[in-house]
Design an enzyme around this catalytic site. Structure first.
Site, PDB file in Angstrom:
ATOM      1  CG  ASP A 455      -2.287   0.441   0.721  1.00 14.06           C
ATOM      2  OD1 ASP A 455      -2.378   1.211   0.358  1.00 14.06           O
ATOM      3  OD2 ASP A 455      -3.321   0.416   1.944  1.00 14.06           O
ATOM      4  CG  ASP A 521      -9.401   2.519  -0.647  1.00 17.24           C
ATOM      5  OD1 ASP A 521      -9.179   1.173  -0.827  1.00 17.24           O
ATOM      6  OD2 ASP A 521      -8.760   2.901  -0.037  1.00 17.24           O
TER       7      ASP A 521
HETATM    8  C1  DGJ Z   1      -6.004   1.950   1.769  1.00 17.75           C
HETATM    9  C2  DGJ Z   1      -5.797   0.383   1.291  1.00 17.75           C
HETATM   10  O1  DGJ Z   1      -6.997   1.104  -0.451  1.00 17.75           O
HETATM   11  C3  DGJ Z   1      -7.189  -0.228   1.684  1.00 17.75           C
HETATM   12  O2  DGJ Z   1      -7.589  -0.984   0.938  1.00 17.75           O
HETATM   13  C4  DGJ Z   1      -7.105  -0.857   3.067  1.00 17.75           C
HETATM   14  O3  DGJ Z   1      -5.908  -1.854   2.597  1.00 17.75           O
HETATM   15  C5  DGJ Z   1      -6.533   0.421   4.137  1.00 17.75           C
HETATM   16  N1  DGJ Z   1      -5.475   1.536   3.130  1.00 17.75           N
HETATM   17  C6  DGJ Z   1      -5.215  -0.096   4.888  1.00 17.75           C
HETATM   18  O4  DGJ Z   1      -5.054   0.357   5.799  1.00 17.75           O
END
Ligand code: DGJ
Length: 725
Positions: A455, A521
Site C-alpha cells: 500500500d 477502495d
Molecule cells: C488503503 C487501502 O486502499 C485499503 O484497501 C486498506 O488496505 C487500507 N489502506 C488499510 O490502511
C-alpha cells in the site's frame, strides 16, 4: 537547409506487428516517426514520397526549416512546441542539436523488433540514446537515455520527454480524471490548439492519473474509429500530453516531471526516461487488446489460476483478533476462498491509522504468539497467506520516526503536511532501505508469505532529503522499484499487489514488478463497473483486483444484491471483502455458487479478449470476454441506471467468429436481474437460440430489460453443428 536537416537521406524503416506499422526515419539525428497506424504495405517509392512530404513541411509564419518533430523534438530543428530535452550547464548551453546518428536494429527479448539510435551534441557535450521497440502485440515501447559527456561540468536536466506524431484525423481526446473512491472517470473533448497536459506531481501515479491518453477520429468508441493511445510507465511525478501547435502537427507524449535540481548529471552520468507505451487500434477494444497481449506476454505475468481472495480490511478493519479471524477464514474456506490476506493492523501500535507505520514487527499485545497461529489456520484450510505492508511510509508516532527523524522525506528542517497522519520514509537513505528490506524479508521468510498487499496512502509533498534539502521523488521512485525487485529476487514465489489509497498506483512501471492492482477502495458494484471498464483499457481482468463487498457498500452506503456485486467481481481477479461471519446461510450458499462460477470461468476470463459493445443507450452496457479460439465467451449485460426507453434494443456483440454458430445460455445465478414481466423479455432468454458470430456482430442481440443496478450474464458456446471434427 543544411544536409542534417534533410529527412530521408536514407530510406525510412518500416516495422510491422499485429496489424500495426511504424515508419521511422532513422537517418535523422534523432529518429522521426513518419507514420504510425494500421499496417500498410508500402513500396520503396511510397516511402520516398512519405519521406519527401514530411521532410519539406514548413509553417507559414514560423521558422524557415522543416518542422516535422523527432521523438525528442528540438528547437534547433524548428520545433516550437514542447521540447524533448530541457536542461543547461550552469545557465548556459540550454539548447541542443544532436547529430551523427548511429543506428542499430535487432530483435527485442519479446520477439519484436527494435531500433536504437545513438547521437551526440558535441557543443552541449551530451549523448542521446533513443530506443523504439515494436512488440509482437503491436505495442510500441519507447525510451531515451541522456549522458553527460563533459569531462568537467555537470548538466542540470529539467526534462526528457518523448513525443509521437499522430495524424490530423486524430480530432478528439479521451483521457481520465479521478480521485480516491472514484478512479478513472472519462473526459472527452476536442483535440484543439494547445497542450492538453496531464501532470502528476503527487510523487505517486495518483488516483487522478490517466491510465491512457487516447486521441482518435471523431466519435471513436470501443469498436469504431481509429485510436492512438499512450501511457507513461512511471510511478512517480510524470506527465502525459497531447499537443497541437503552430505547424498543424499533432503529437502525444510523456515523460517524468523532474523537480528543480533533481537530476544533476555529473561528468559521465546518465539519466534514463520512463518508458512510453503506445498502441494503435481501430476502436478502443483493439487498443486494450494490444496492451493486454503485451502484458500477458511478459515472463513475469501471473500464470497460475488467480486464487479467490478474502481480504480482511472491510471485514474487521483494525479489530484484529485471532478467534474472529479464524472464524472468518473458516467461513471463507466454506465458500471456496483460496487466499487469505491480513490487511492493516497487525504490527506494533497499529490500533488505528495514527501510529505504528514503520514498526514492522508483529504487535504482541494483539498477537501474543505472533502470526503463526493464524497462518497455521489459513494453511490448514488450504489457503495461501497474504499480508499488508505500507513499506514507504512512517507515522511520526512510531519507534522508527523517533529513532531516525532524518529518514523522513521533507524540504529540510520542517516536516511536510501530514497525510493520513503519516509521512514518507526516504528510501534513498541506504540504512532506511536496508531496514525496510530486512524487516519485510524476515517476515516473508518466517511465515512463508505468498502475497504482499503493498500500500501507499499519501502523496509525496515537498519530498526531499531533510539533511541536504535536495528533492528526492525521482530517487524514491527508483528505490521503491529496487525494493520490490529485490524482494522478488529473494522470494521468487512472492506475489505483490499494487495498492495506493485504492487505485492510486496503476501504471506499467509498477506492474513490471507486481501481480495485480487494487483498482479502488470503492467496492460498490455500480462504481466498480465504471472503474473496471476504464482500468481495463490498460490492464487485462486478471490484473485488476475486484472484491464482493458487504450488502451495503461501506464507501457509498448504496445497497446492491449479491448477484450484482458478484457478477461485477467475476470480471476481475475475484475476491471477497465482507465480514462473512455475519452473512446468512442463504447468502453464503449463493456466494459459494458465484465462487464456483468464477473458478469455472477464470481460465477463459484471464486469457480471452475483453470486448465492450458500443451500446446505443449510455445507461445500458454490454461487454464480455471471448476465448482465444473464439469457441466460448462470457457476456455481461449491465443496467447502470433505468433507461429512457423501456427496451435497450439490439446490441452488437463483437469478437466471435463470423462463420461459427453459437448457443446462448443465460447464467441462472443472474436471472434476478431480468425484468419480471416475461412478455417484455426477448425469446432467447427462455428458448434455446443458435446464432452465428456474424449475426451477433452485425445484427446484434435483442438485449433483455433489466432492473437498474443489476447484471445479467450469458454463456456463449460454439454449437455442436460447427464444433471441430
Ligand atoms: C488503503 C487501502 O486502499 C485499503 O484497501 C486498506 O488496505 C487500507 N489502506 C488499510 O490502511
Amino acid at each position: 537547409m543544411s544536409p542534417s536537416d534533410a529527412v530521408g537521406t536514407a530510406r525510412p524503416v518500416v516495422l510491422t506487428a499485429a496489424g500495426v506499422s511504424v515508419v521511422v526515419d532513422a537517418s535523422a539525428a534523432i529518429p522521426r516517426v513518419l507514420y504510425w497506424g494500421r499496417a500498410a504495405a508500402l513500396s520503396d517509392s511510397d516511402l520516398d514520397t512519405l519521406s519527401a512530404m514530411t521532410g519539406r513541411q514548413w509553417t507559414v509564419d514560423g521558422v524557415q526549416g522543416p518542422v516535422y518533430p523527432s521523438l525528442l523534438p528540438e528547437q534547433s530543428h524548428g520545433w516550437m512546441g514542447t521540447p524533448g530535452i530541457e536542461g543547461h550547464r550552469n545557465g548556459s548551453r540550454f539548447s541542443t542539436r544532436f547529430e551523427r546518428p548511429r543506428v542499430d536494429a535487432g530483435d527485442t527479448r519479446e520477439g519484436g523488433r527494435y531500433l536504437e539510435s545513438n547521437s551526440v551534441d558535441p557543443s552541449a557535450e551530451l549523448a542521446l540514446l533513443v530506443r523504439l521497440d515494436l512488440l509482437p502485440s503491436g505495442v510500441l515501447r519507447l525510451a531515451a537515455e541522456l549522458t553527460n559527456t563533459s569531462a568537467d561540468s555537470s548538466y542540470e536536466l529539467e526534462a526528457l520527454r518523448i513525443a509521437l506524431p499522430v495524424p490530423a484525423e486524430a480530432q478528439e481526446i479521451l483521457d481520465f480524471a479521478g480521485r480516491h473512491l472514484r478512479e478513472r472517470s472519462p473526459q472527452r473533448h476536442a483535440f484543439t490548439v494547445g497542450t492538453h497536459l496531464r501532470e502528476g506531481r503527487r510523487g505517486r501515479t495518483g488516483s487522478d492519473a490517466t491510465p491512457l491518453l487516447a486521441v482518435g477520429t471523431p466519435g471513436f468508441g470501443f469498436g469504431r474509429g481509429e485510436v492512438w493511445a499512450v501511457h507513461t510507465a512511471w510511478s512517480g511525478n510524470h506527465r502525459t500530453y497531447a499537443e497541437l501547435g503552430l505547424p498543424g502537427l499533432r503529437v502525444v507524449g510523456g515523460g517524468e516531471v523532474l523537480l528543480p535540481g533533481e537530476v544533476r548529471l555529473a561528468p559521465g552520468e546518465r539519466y534514463r526516461s520512463p518508458e512510453l507505451y503506445a498502441a494503435y487500434g481501430e476502436g478502443l477494444n483493439e487498443v486494450a487488446g494490444a496492451f493486454h497481449a503485451h502484458l500477458r506476454s511478459r515472463a513475469t505475468h501471473p500464470r497460475s489460476p488467480r486464487p479467490v481472495v478474502l481480504n480482511t480490511w472491510e471485514a474487521v478493519y483494525f479489530q484484529h483478533d485471532l478467534a474472529a479471524l479464524t472464524e472468518l477464514a473458516q467461513v471463507g474456506a466454506r465458500v471456496g476462498v483460496e487466499r487469505f490476506v491480513l490487511d492493516d493492523g497487525w504490527f506494533r501500535s497499529r490500533r488505528n491509522d495514527k501510529a505504528g507505520l514503520g514498526d514492522w514487527q508483529v504487535d504482541e499485545s494483539v498477537w501474543p504468539d505472533g502470526l503463526q497461529p493464524l497462518v497455521d489456520v489459513v494453511r490448514s484450510l488450504g489457503m495461501d497467506f497474504g499480508l499488508w505492508f505500507e513499506p514507504e511510509m512512517v507515522n511520526e508516532d512510531s519507534d522508527l520516526a523517533r529513532a531516525h527523524p532524518d529518514w523522513i522525506l521533507g524540504p529540510g528542517e520542517r516536516l511536510p503536511l501530514p497525510g493520513r497522519n503519516q509521512q514518507v520514509l526516504n528510501l534513498a537513505v541506504p540504512e532506511a532501505y536496508d531496514y525496510i528490506l530486512d524487516s519485510i524479508s524476515t517476515l516473508v521468510a518466517r511465515y512463508g508469505i505468498d502475497y504482499i498487499k503493498w500500500d501507499h496512502n499519501r502523496d509525496l509533498v515537498e519530498a526531499g532529503d531533510r539533511r541536504s534539502g535536495e528533492p528526492r521523488v525521482h530517487e524514491q521512485t527508483l528505490a521503491t522499484y529496487r525494493l520490490m525487485d529485490e524482494l522478488r529476487r529473494r522470494h521468487p514465489r512472492l506475489e505483490i499487489e499494487s495498492c495506493s489509497s485504492g487505485g492510486g498506483r496503476v501504471d506499467l512501471g509498477v506492474l513490471q514488478r507486481t501481480d495485480r492492482v487494487w483498482a479502488s477502495d470503492c467496492i460498490d458494484a455500480l462504481e466498480r463497473q465504471q472503474i473496471q471498464r476504464w482500468t481495463g483499457l490498460l490492464l487485462p481482468p486478471e490484473l485488476i483486483g475486484s472484491h464482493v463487498g458487504a450488502p451495503v457498500a461501506h464507501t457509498t452506503h448504496r445497497t446492491h444484491s449479491l448477484a450484482f456485486r458478484a457478477a461485477t467481481a467475476v470480471f476481475g481477479h475475484f475476491g471477497i471483502e465482507w465480514d462473512l461471519r455475519g452473512a446468512s446461510e442463504q447468502e453464503l450458499a449463493e456466494l459459494a455458487r458465484w465462487v464456483q462460477l468464477y473458478k469455472e470461468e477464470r481460465q477463459l476470463l484471464h486469457s480471452g479478449r475483453l470486448m465492450h459493445s458500443d451500446s446505443p443507450d449510455p445507461s445500458y452496457w454490454s461487454y464480455g470476454v471471448v476465448s482465444e479460439q473464439r469457441d466460448r465467451a462470457l457476456i455481461a449485460f449491465v443496467a447502470m441506471a433505468t433507461g429512457v426507453s423501456a427496451q435497450p434494443g439490439r446490441i452488437r456483440i463483437p469478437g466471435l467468429d463470423p462463420a461459427t454458430q453459437y448457443r446462448l445460455e443465460p447464467v441462472d445465478l443472474s436471472l434476478e436481474a431480468l425484468f419480471a414481466n416475461s412478455g417484455a423479455l426477448p425469446p432467447w432468454i427462455s428458448e434455446p437460440l443458435t446464432v452465428s458470430g456474424e449475426a451477433l456482430a452485425t445484427l446484434g442481440l435483442q438485449a433483455p430489460m433489466l432492473y437498474p443496478e443489476q447484471a445479467f450474464l450469458v454463456r456463449i458456446t460454439r454449437s455442436d453443428a460447427t464444433a471441430p471434427r
